[in-house]
Design an enzyme around this catalytic site. Structure first.
Site, mmCIF file in Angstrom:
data_model
loop_
_atom_site.group_PDB
_atom_site.id
_atom_site.type_symbol
_atom_site.label_atom_id
_atom_site.label_comp_id
_atom_site.label_asym_id
_atom_site.label_seq_id
_atom_site.Cartn_x
_atom_site.Cartn_y
_atom_site.Cartn_z
ATOM 1 N N LYS A 109 3.142 -10.449 -4.140
ATOM 2 C CA LYS A 109 3.626 -9.257 -3.717
ATOM 3 C C LYS A 109 5.191 -9.737 -3.633
ATOM 4 O O LYS A 109 6.140 -9.059 -3.750
ATOM 5 C CB LYS A 109 3.283 -8.502 -2.332
ATOM 6 C CG LYS A 109 1.997 -7.803 -2.546
ATOM 7 C CD LYS A 109 1.275 -7.768 -1.243
ATOM 8 C CE LYS A 109 -0.239 -7.316 -1.349
ATOM 9 N NZ LYS A 109 -0.704 -6.943 -0.184
ATOM 10 N N GLY A 126 0.670 -1.179 0.022
ATOM 11 C CA GLY A 126 0.076 -0.003 -0.038
ATOM 12 C C GLY A 126 0.878 1.252 0.084
ATOM 13 O O GLY A 126 1.619 1.332 -1.049
HETATM 14 P P1 NDP Z 1 -12.642 -1.968 -6.089
HETATM 15 O O1 NDP Z 1 -13.129 -3.477 -6.247
HETATM 16 O O2 NDP Z 1 -12.936 -1.278 -4.863
HETATM 17 O O3 NDP Z 1 -12.809 -1.227 -7.540
HETATM 18 C C1 NDP Z 1 -12.481 -1.749 -8.861
HETATM 19 C C2 NDP Z 1 -13.229 -0.589 -9.691
HETATM 20 O O4 NDP Z 1 -12.891 -0.951 -10.810
HETATM 21 C C3 NDP Z 1 -14.502 -0.385 -9.514
HETATM 22 O O5 NDP Z 1 -14.642 0.983 -9.711
HETATM 23 C C4 NDP Z 1 -15.191 -1.034 -10.759
HETATM 24 O O6 NDP Z 1 -16.284 -0.492 -11.245
HETATM 25 C C5 NDP Z 1 -14.138 -1.051 -11.729
HETATM 26 N N1 NDP Z 1 -14.051 -2.243 -12.507
HETATM 27 C C6 NDP Z 1 -13.899 -3.369 -12.264
HETATM 28 N N2 NDP Z 1 -13.816 -4.180 -13.432
HETATM 29 C C7 NDP Z 1 -14.112 -3.615 -14.447
HETATM 30 C C8 NDP Z 1 -14.187 -3.828 -15.752
HETATM 31 N N3 NDP Z 1 -14.450 -4.948 -16.081
HETATM 32 N N4 NDP Z 1 -14.804 -2.626 -16.493
HETATM 33 C C9 NDP Z 1 -14.817 -1.500 -15.989
HETATM 34 N N5 NDP Z 1 -14.642 -1.045 -14.742
HETATM 35 C C10 NDP Z 1 -14.274 -2.219 -13.970
HETATM 36 O O7 NDP Z 1 -10.915 -2.104 -6.130
HETATM 37 P P2 NDP Z 1 -9.685 -1.467 -5.123
HETATM 38 O O8 NDP Z 1 -9.910 -0.038 -5.246
HETATM 39 O O9 NDP Z 1 -9.745 -2.214 -3.736
HETATM 40 O O10 NDP Z 1 -8.453 -2.036 -5.836
HETATM 41 C C11 NDP Z 1 -8.004 -1.729 -7.111
HETATM 42 C C12 NDP Z 1 -6.719 -2.114 -7.290
HETATM 43 O O11 NDP Z 1 -5.664 -1.814 -6.391
HETATM 44 C C13 NDP Z 1 -6.417 -3.724 -7.193
HETATM 45 O O12 NDP Z 1 -5.419 -3.956 -8.184
HETATM 46 C C14 NDP Z 1 -5.964 -3.766 -5.738
HETATM 47 O O13 NDP Z 1 -5.236 -5.204 -5.895
HETATM 48 C C15 NDP Z 1 -4.894 -2.789 -5.504
HETATM 49 N N6 NDP Z 1 -4.778 -2.281 -4.338
HETATM 50 C C16 NDP Z 1 -6.093 -2.329 -3.391
HETATM 51 C C17 NDP Z 1 -5.739 -1.944 -2.220
HETATM 52 C C18 NDP Z 1 -6.840 -1.738 -1.308
HETATM 53 O O14 NDP Z 1 -6.565 -1.427 -0.080
HETATM 54 N N7 NDP Z 1 -7.956 -1.809 -1.745
HETATM 55 C C19 NDP Z 1 -4.476 -1.749 -1.538
HETATM 56 C C20 NDP Z 1 -3.246 -1.958 -2.707
HETATM 57 C C21 NDP Z 1 -3.716 -2.390 -3.877
HETATM 58 P P3 NDP Z 1 -17.889 -0.446 -10.581
HETATM 59 O O15 NDP Z 1 -17.461 0.426 -9.551
HETATM 60 O O16 NDP Z 1 -18.825 0.432 -11.446
HETATM 61 O O17 NDP Z 1 -18.140 -1.846 -10.511
HETATM 62 N N1 HSE Z 2 -5.976 -7.392 0.958
HETATM 63 C C1 HSE Z 2 -4.716 -7.006 1.327
HETATM 64 C C2 HSE Z 2 -4.169 -7.156 2.697
HETATM 65 C C3 HSE Z 2 -4.650 -5.598 0.842
HETATM 66 O O1 HSE Z 2 -5.076 -7.458 3.453
HETATM 67 O O2 HSE Z 2 -3.124 -6.543 3.062
HETATM 68 C C4 HSE Z 2 -4.434 -5.199 -0.659
HETATM 69 O O3 HSE Z 2 -3.221 -5.734 -1.010
#
Ligand code: NDP
Ligand code: HSE
Length: 458
Positions: free
Chosen positions: A219, A148
């Site tokens: 990771k 993160g």
């Molecule tokens: P979310 O599931 O909260 O959000 C995903 C977003 O992508 C949504 O807005 C969704 O749209 C959109 N989306 C997904 N599939 C499609 C598609 N086929 N076409 C168009 N839009 C799409 O994900 P996060 O924000 O939690 O995570 C995003 C990335 O960051 C991931 O790769 C995750 O591993 C990484 N990450 C996340 C962390 C976290 O704390 N959450 C920490 C570190 C990395 P809609 O809203 O309309 O469904």
């Molecule tokens: N699911 C992960 C965690 C966060 O618990 O650390 C996204 O990498």
């Protein structure tokens, strides 16, 4: 009192600022925070990037859905490809393999640099994506993909590029660290600690990727690739999750001054002639598993859902990076850092930073890695039991460092009670240990092998 003097403006603020169009793919937990920062901090970001970073649009599945952050409706689209085709910079925060992979390829083939947090995609498809970015003079940055908010990719990739990293130990999954920490501090069982992690929103409704270690393994593959300048993919990482860790394991660890953490471990190991010192015979071992650590080890102090990465380098020595490993705002901070730095490069007209590995080291098998182990057994409390168990260790050349026995019921030594034995071994190969455990299980005096855990840092 001196008069306030007018100071010259920094060069980046002089003249007409350039404009770079930014396409955001995904507006969930992280994407919504990235959009907020781009809109709220536009002036400060322009000054730091040397260009105005204009949010051209946000591609999502459902453009009409309500978002965590209030954002102008007209920014949203379901046409990710159209958005990418008009963009200078692309931020991918959709997650998953497809369509993220195809969209990133489309962006870099257009010559647009990409910032992503998608560790699952990079651990599976990283080499092909980096190669395509290099070919097109585009950059693919991914600070958010590991731990993160913690700056760890840039320190490994840049600050330590003149050193030789020998080992990386990381607590890179907050959910599992929270669960193990709860078990350690309250004595809770795994299932109860997991339920609490879900209630607090750390663990997903389907916690498999976290609990089984797959998220940490992705990771670990990225960290190993960068640290050792060699391709490492998810398939190269040996992975064991925390679902088998019991309250009894945690209590026994505590009694011995140890704590259990899910560690991602990437290390250079000696293979055949030459060894790591001669640098002729190096290999890479990458693994994720629950690990016993002494309570005084710096990683043992990482509590709750926090992350930390401990790096050992030949000249720098030991370094530790600590902070929030997940969450919308912390992860968005890492994304924005990558975005500003990429924008600066684009403004300067500098070439994309190449990330293809400079060598191909072998991924070593179980024989080449040695670790200390802690093994728990339930046995009949009879004369000669300890000697028979100890003989199996000896047969496989596994040396015992310490042993504790707890008697549970019956008249001591009469054969009608049970004893729990916990052995800690000196360093042994995984193969020798697995053979030892298999033979111990077959002894008629052994009721069960209750746990086998690796020990680090002793
Ligand atoms: P979310 O599931 O909260 O959000 C995903 C977003 O992508 C949504 O807005 C969704 O749209 C959109 N989306 C997904 N599939 C499609 C598609 N086929 N076409 C168009 N839009 C799409 O994900 P996060 O924000 O939690 O995570 C995003 C990335 O960051 C991931 O790769 C995750 O591993 C990484 N990450 C996340 C962390 C976290 O704390 N959450 C920490 C570190 C990395 P809609 O809203 O309309 O469904
Ligand atoms: N699911 C992960 C965690 C966060 O618990 O650390 C996204 O990498």
């Amino acid at each position: 009192m001196t008069e306030t003097q007018t100071r010259p403006e920094p060069a980046a603020l002089r003249g007409e600022p350039k404009v770079l169009k930014v396409a955001l793919l995904g507006c969930g937990t992280v994407g919504s925070q990235v959009a907020r920062i781009l809109l709220e901090d536009a002036d400060a970001l322009a000054a730091r990037a040397g260009a105005r970073l204009t949010l051209a649009g946000i591609a999502v599945r459902n453009p009409d859905a309500t978002r965590d952050v209030e954002l102008p409706r007209e920014l949203f689209t379901a046409d990710a490809e159209g958005l990418i085709d008009g963009a200078d910079l692309v931020i991918e925060l959709m997650g998953g393999i497809e369509p993220a992979r195809t969209l990133i390829l489309r962006a870099v083939r257009n010559g647009a640099s990409v910032v992503t947090g998608n560790k699952a995609l990079l651990a599976q498809e990283g080499p092909a994506l980096f190669e395509e970015a290099d070919k097109n003079n585009a950059e693919l940055s991914f600070e958010a993909a590991v731990a993160g908010a913690i700056p760890i990719i840039r320190p490994i990739r840049e600050s330590l590029s003149g050193d030789r990293i020998t080992r990386v130990l990381g607590i890179v999954n907050g959910t599992t660290n929270y669960i193990l920490d709860q078990m350690d501090s309250t004595g809770a069982a795994f299932a109860d600690a997991l339920a609490e992690a879900q209630r607090l929103g750390y663990a997903e409704a389907d916690p498999t990727a976290d609990v089984e270690g797959h998220d940490a393994a992705a990771k670990a593959a990225l960290l190993a690739t960068l640290a050792f300048h060699t391709p490492v993919s998810l398939d190269d990482v040996r992975c064991q999750g925390i679902a088998q860790v019991t309250a009894e394991d945690i209590a026994a660890a505590k009694d011995s001054g140890l704590v259990i953490k899910l560690l991602a471990i990437a290390e250079l190991v000696s293979v055949g002639e030459g060894g790591t010192e001669g640098r002729g015979g190096e290999g890479v071992s990458v693994r994720v598993h629950p690990t016993l650590l002494p309570r005084e080890h710096p990683l043992s102090a990482v509590r709750g859902a926090f992350n930390a990465v401990f790096v050992e380098a030949e000249n720098a020595g030991e370094l530790m990076f600590y902070g929030a490993g997940a969450g919308g705002r912390p992860t968005a901070s890492a994304v924005m850092g990558d975005l500003v730095s990429t924008a600066r490069r684009v403004v300067a007209g500098a070439p994309g930073r190449t990330d293809t590995a400079t060598r191909v080291l072998p991924i070593v098998g179980v024989d080449a890695v040695t670790t200390s182990y802690s093994i728990g057994l339930e046995v009949a409390d009879q004369p000669g039991v300890l000697a028979r168990v100890a003989a199996v260790f000896a047969e496989h050349g596994v040396s015992i460092e310490a042993m504790r026995q707890t008697i549970d019921g019956g008249v001591p030594g009469n054969g009608n009670g049970r004893a729990e034995l916990r052995f800690v071994t000196h360093r042994a190969s995984e193969k020798a240990l697995a053979e030892t455990v298999a033979d111990i299980k077959n002894l008629d005096v052994v009721e069960s092998v209750t746990s086998v855990l690796r020990v680090e840092g002793v």
